[in-house]
Design a protein around this motif. Sequence first.
Motif, PDB file in Angstrom:
ATOM      1  N   TYR A 123       0.837  -1.198   0.000  1.00 17.10           N
ATOM      2  CA  TYR A 123       0.000   0.000   0.000  1.00 17.10           C
ATOM      3  C   TYR A 123       0.873   1.250   0.000  1.00 17.10           C
ATOM      4  CZ  TYR A 123      -4.153  -2.792   1.042  1.00 17.10           C
ATOM      5  OH  TYR A 123      -5.180  -3.685   0.992  1.00 17.10           O
ATOM      6  N   THR A 124       0.309   2.314  -0.525  1.00 10.41           N
ATOM      7  CA  THR A 124       0.937   3.625  -0.496  1.00 10.41           C
ATOM      8  C   THR A 124       0.041   4.568   0.284  1.00 10.41           C
ATOM      9  OG1 THR A 124       1.933   3.234  -2.665  1.00 10.41           O
ATOM     10  CG2 THR A 124       1.856   5.509  -1.888  1.00 10.41           C
ATOM     11  N   ALA A 125       0.614   5.337   1.211  1.00 12.43           N
ATOM     12  CA  ALA A 125      -0.149   6.245   2.059  1.00 12.43           C
ATOM     13  C   ALA A 125      -0.213   7.613   1.397  1.00 12.43           C
ATOM     14  CB  ALA A 125       0.477   6.346   3.439  1.00 12.43           C
ATOM     15  N   LEU A 126      -1.433   8.115   1.226  1.00 10.89           N
ATOM     16  CA  LEU A 126      -1.658   9.458   0.696  1.00 10.89           C
ATOM     17  C   LEU A 126      -2.220  10.321   1.819  1.00 10.89           C
ATOM     18  CD1 LEU A 126      -3.304   8.709  -2.776  1.00 10.89           C
ATOM     19  CD2 LEU A 126      -0.887   8.925  -2.201  1.00 10.89           C
ATOM     20  N   ALA A 127      -1.559  11.428   2.112  1.00 15.15           N
ATOM     21  CA  ALA A 127      -2.005  12.325   3.172  1.00 15.15           C
ATOM     22  C   ALA A 127      -3.088  13.252   2.626  1.00 15.15           C
ATOM     23  CB  ALA A 127      -0.834  13.146   3.703  1.00 15.15           C
ATOM     24  N   VAL A 128      -4.220  13.325   3.329  1.00 19.70           N
ATOM     25  CA  VAL A 128      -5.315  14.213   2.953  1.00 19.70           C
ATOM     26  C   VAL A 128      -5.757  14.972   4.203  1.00 19.70           C
ATOM     27  CG1 VAL A 128      -6.109  12.735   1.068  1.00 19.70           C
ATOM     28  CG2 VAL A 128      -7.066  12.434   3.350  1.00 19.70           C
ATOM     29  N   LYS A 129      -6.342  16.141   3.978  1.00 14.78           N
ATOM     30  CA  LYS A 129      -6.900  16.942   5.060  1.00 14.78           C
ATOM     31  C   LYS A 129      -8.299  17.377   4.654  1.00 14.78           C
ATOM     32  CE  LYS A 129      -3.867  20.192   5.655  1.00 14.78           C
ATOM     33  NZ  LYS A 129      -3.171  21.325   6.320  1.00 14.78           N
TER      34      LYS A 129
ATOM     35  N   PRO B 108     -18.068  10.047  -3.085  1.00 16.50           N
ATOM     36  CA  PRO B 108     -17.587   9.747  -4.449  1.00 16.50           C
ATOM     37  C   PRO B 108     -17.148  10.988  -5.212  1.00 16.50           C
ATOM     38  CG  PRO B 108     -19.620   8.563  -3.970  1.00 16.50           C
ATOM     39  CD  PRO B 108     -19.421   9.513  -2.847  1.00 16.50           C
ATOM     40  N   ASP B 109     -17.874  12.096  -5.056  1.00 19.39           N
ATOM     41  CA  ASP B 109     -17.486  13.319  -5.763  1.00 19.39           C
ATOM     42  C   ASP B 109     -16.130  13.833  -5.286  1.00 19.39           C
ATOM     43  OD1 ASP B 109     -19.878  13.147  -7.088  1.00 19.39           O
ATOM     44  OD2 ASP B 109     -20.926  14.518  -5.727  1.00 19.39           O
ATOM     45  N   SER B 110     -15.898  13.756  -3.968  1.00 21.20           N
ATOM     46  CA  SER B 110     -14.616  14.225  -3.431  1.00 21.20           C
ATOM     47  C   SER B 110     -13.466  13.354  -3.930  1.00 21.20           C
ATOM     48  CB  SER B 110     -14.653  14.231  -1.905  1.00 21.20           C
ATOM     49  OG  SER B 110     -15.666  15.098  -1.424  1.00 21.20           O
ATOM     50  N   LEU B 111     -13.647  12.033  -3.927  1.00 18.50           N
ATOM     51  CA  LEU B 111     -12.590  11.149  -4.426  1.00 18.50           C
ATOM     52  C   LEU B 111     -12.342  11.362  -5.913  1.00 18.50           C
ATOM     53  CD1 LEU B 111     -13.335   7.787  -2.594  1.00 18.50           C
ATOM     54  CD2 LEU B 111     -11.434   9.337  -2.191  1.00 18.50           C
ATOM     55  N   SER B 112     -13.408  11.553  -6.670  1.00 17.25           N
ATOM     56  CA  SER B 112     -13.239  11.791  -8.097  1.00 17.25           C
ATOM     57  C   SER B 112     -12.466  13.080  -8.348  1.00 17.25           C
ATOM     58  CB  SER B 112     -14.616  11.846  -8.769  1.00 17.25           C
ATOM     59  OG  SER B 112     -14.489  12.121 -10.146  1.00 17.25           O
ATOM     60  N   ARG B 113     -12.736  14.105  -7.549  1.00 14.87           N
ATOM     61  CA  ARG B 113     -12.026  15.375  -7.721  1.00 14.87           C
ATOM     62  C   ARG B 113     -10.566  15.248  -7.263  1.00 14.87           C
ATOM     63  NH1 ARG B 113     -10.919  19.279  -4.369  1.00 14.87           N
ATOM     64  NH2 ARG B 113     -12.253  18.373  -2.744  1.00 14.87           N
ATOM     65  N   LEU B 114     -10.314  14.480  -6.174  1.00 11.37           N
ATOM     66  CA  LEU B 114      -8.942  14.323  -5.690  1.00 11.37           C
ATOM     67  C   LEU B 114      -8.053  13.629  -6.720  1.00 11.37           C
ATOM     68  CD1 LEU B 114      -9.407  13.317  -1.940  1.00 11.37           C
ATOM     69  CD2 LEU B 114      -8.588  15.499  -2.829  1.00 11.37           C
ATOM     70  N   PHE B 115      -8.585  12.587  -7.360  1.00 14.46           N
ATOM     71  CA  PHE B 115      -7.764  11.790  -8.275  1.00 14.46           C
ATOM     72  C   PHE B 115      -7.927  12.216  -9.729  1.00 14.46           C
ATOM     73  CE2 PHE B 115      -8.392   8.874  -4.635  1.00 14.46           C
ATOM     74  CZ  PHE B 115      -7.063   8.651  -4.320  1.00 14.46           C
ATOM     75  N   SER B 116      -8.727  13.243 -10.005  1.00 10.83           N
ATOM     76  CA  SER B 116      -8.881  13.697 -11.394  1.00 10.83           C
ATOM     77  C   SER B 116      -7.590  14.301 -11.929  1.00 10.83           C
ATOM     78  CB  SER B 116     -10.018  14.720 -11.486  1.00 10.83           C
ATOM     79  OG  SER B 116      -9.741  15.856 -10.675  1.00 10.83           O
TER      80      SER B 116
ATOM     81  N   LEU C  17       1.189  10.446  -5.821  1.00  6.86           N
ATOM     82  CA  LEU C  17       0.753  11.616  -5.059  1.00  6.86           C
ATOM     83  C   LEU C  17       1.310  11.616  -3.640  1.00  6.86           C
ATOM     84  CD1 LEU C  17      -3.016  11.916  -6.091  1.00  6.86           C
ATOM     85  CD2 LEU C  17      -1.119  13.354  -6.834  1.00  6.86           C
ATOM     86  N   SER C  18       1.844  10.483  -3.200  1.00  9.39           N
ATOM     87  CA  SER C  18       2.406  10.430  -1.845  1.00  9.39           C
ATOM     88  C   SER C  18       3.609  11.348  -1.694  1.00  9.39           C
ATOM     89  CB  SER C  18       2.800   8.992  -1.505  1.00  9.39           C
ATOM     90  OG  SER C  18       3.779   8.521  -2.423  1.00  9.39           O
ATOM     91  N   GLN C  19       4.235  11.740  -2.824  1.00  9.29           N
ATOM     92  CA  GLN C  19       5.396  12.632  -2.750  1.00  9.29           C
ATOM     93  C   GLN C  19       4.980  14.090  -2.581  1.00  9.29           C
ATOM     94  OE1 GLN C  19       8.257  11.163  -2.575  1.00  9.29           O
ATOM     95  NE2 GLN C  19       7.375   9.125  -3.041  1.00  9.29           N
ATOM     96  N   GLU C  20       3.704  14.394  -2.783  1.00  9.92           N
ATOM     97  CA  GLU C  20       3.227  15.763  -2.659  1.00  9.92           C
ATOM     98  C   GLU C  20       2.703  16.010  -1.244  1.00  9.92           C
ATOM     99  OE1 GLU C  20       0.434  16.680  -5.684  1.00  9.92           O
ATOM    100  OE2 GLU C  20       1.652  15.842  -7.318  1.00  9.92           O
TER     101      GLU C  20
END
Length: 276
Positions: free
Chosen positions: A17-23, A66-74, A129-132
């Motif tokens: 797994y890769t950890a992606l930091a979100v707030k 779903p809308d938030s995830l779609s926008r995050l990974f768009s 995206l984990s590097q950002e």
Amino acid sequence: KMAAATERVAGAAPAGYTALAVKFGARQRSPHCLLVKEHQVREGADTAHPPRRTLFVLNVPPYCGPDSLSRLFSRCGRVQSVDICDKPAPGEKKEKPTSKFFNGKTVTGFQVAYVVFRKSAGVQAAKALSQEGPLLISTESHPVKTGISKWIASYEASVVDPKELKAEVDAYMQDYDRKMAEEEAKAAEEEGVPDEEGWVKVTRKGRKPGLPRTEAANLRVLEKEKQKRARKELLNFYAWQHRETKREHIAQLRKKFEEDKQRIALMRAQRKFRPY
């Protein structure tokens, strides 16, 4: 400091797994981690989430829809679909709910998600995206409702329009009546017509007609009758065995009754007051 904290959290991610930091928003200090990896299943096992184009996401918070995830990974590529579930459940492609009032299922707590990209490069870009820095779920252009505004929206969504509900119920009943009419017409056509082995299906008619049994139902009924007959034959193989069983049972009850009487008498004797 935030980058160092993100690196520490990313290093603690499970294998694969890769950890992606979100707030949630810009004011939030501590980030939340989404665990992502490429969704891998056997070829043809999961038609809803194709391999090499599906990103499997764990630890999705309740406020991330779903809308938030779609926008995050768009930003990683064009997102084809986002499917959020309460637990991992790969399988056949799910049919879209046809009812607005009777198919609603509220999922609470942390969830899992399947993000399907148009191209396979989106999965690798999402893992990078984990590097950002931490990604923001709620922004000024795309705010996520919370507090009073969320309660008001939930309440407004829960109010049922009587006309829409009546129209949906009427449509469902019309479809049900049509299916029943088709089944009755099919049963009338097959009545009296022998099958390949020469058997004729006979059904009970009247005010409460019985539905014809399928082959599997007939096998289940025969198996239950066979087991019941075997138990009865084993228990009453001989009439004298049945009588002896009853006599032994009665003798055991009488013996237990006498033992209980003696125990009660002993308890009463011990309760007597002895001053000396």
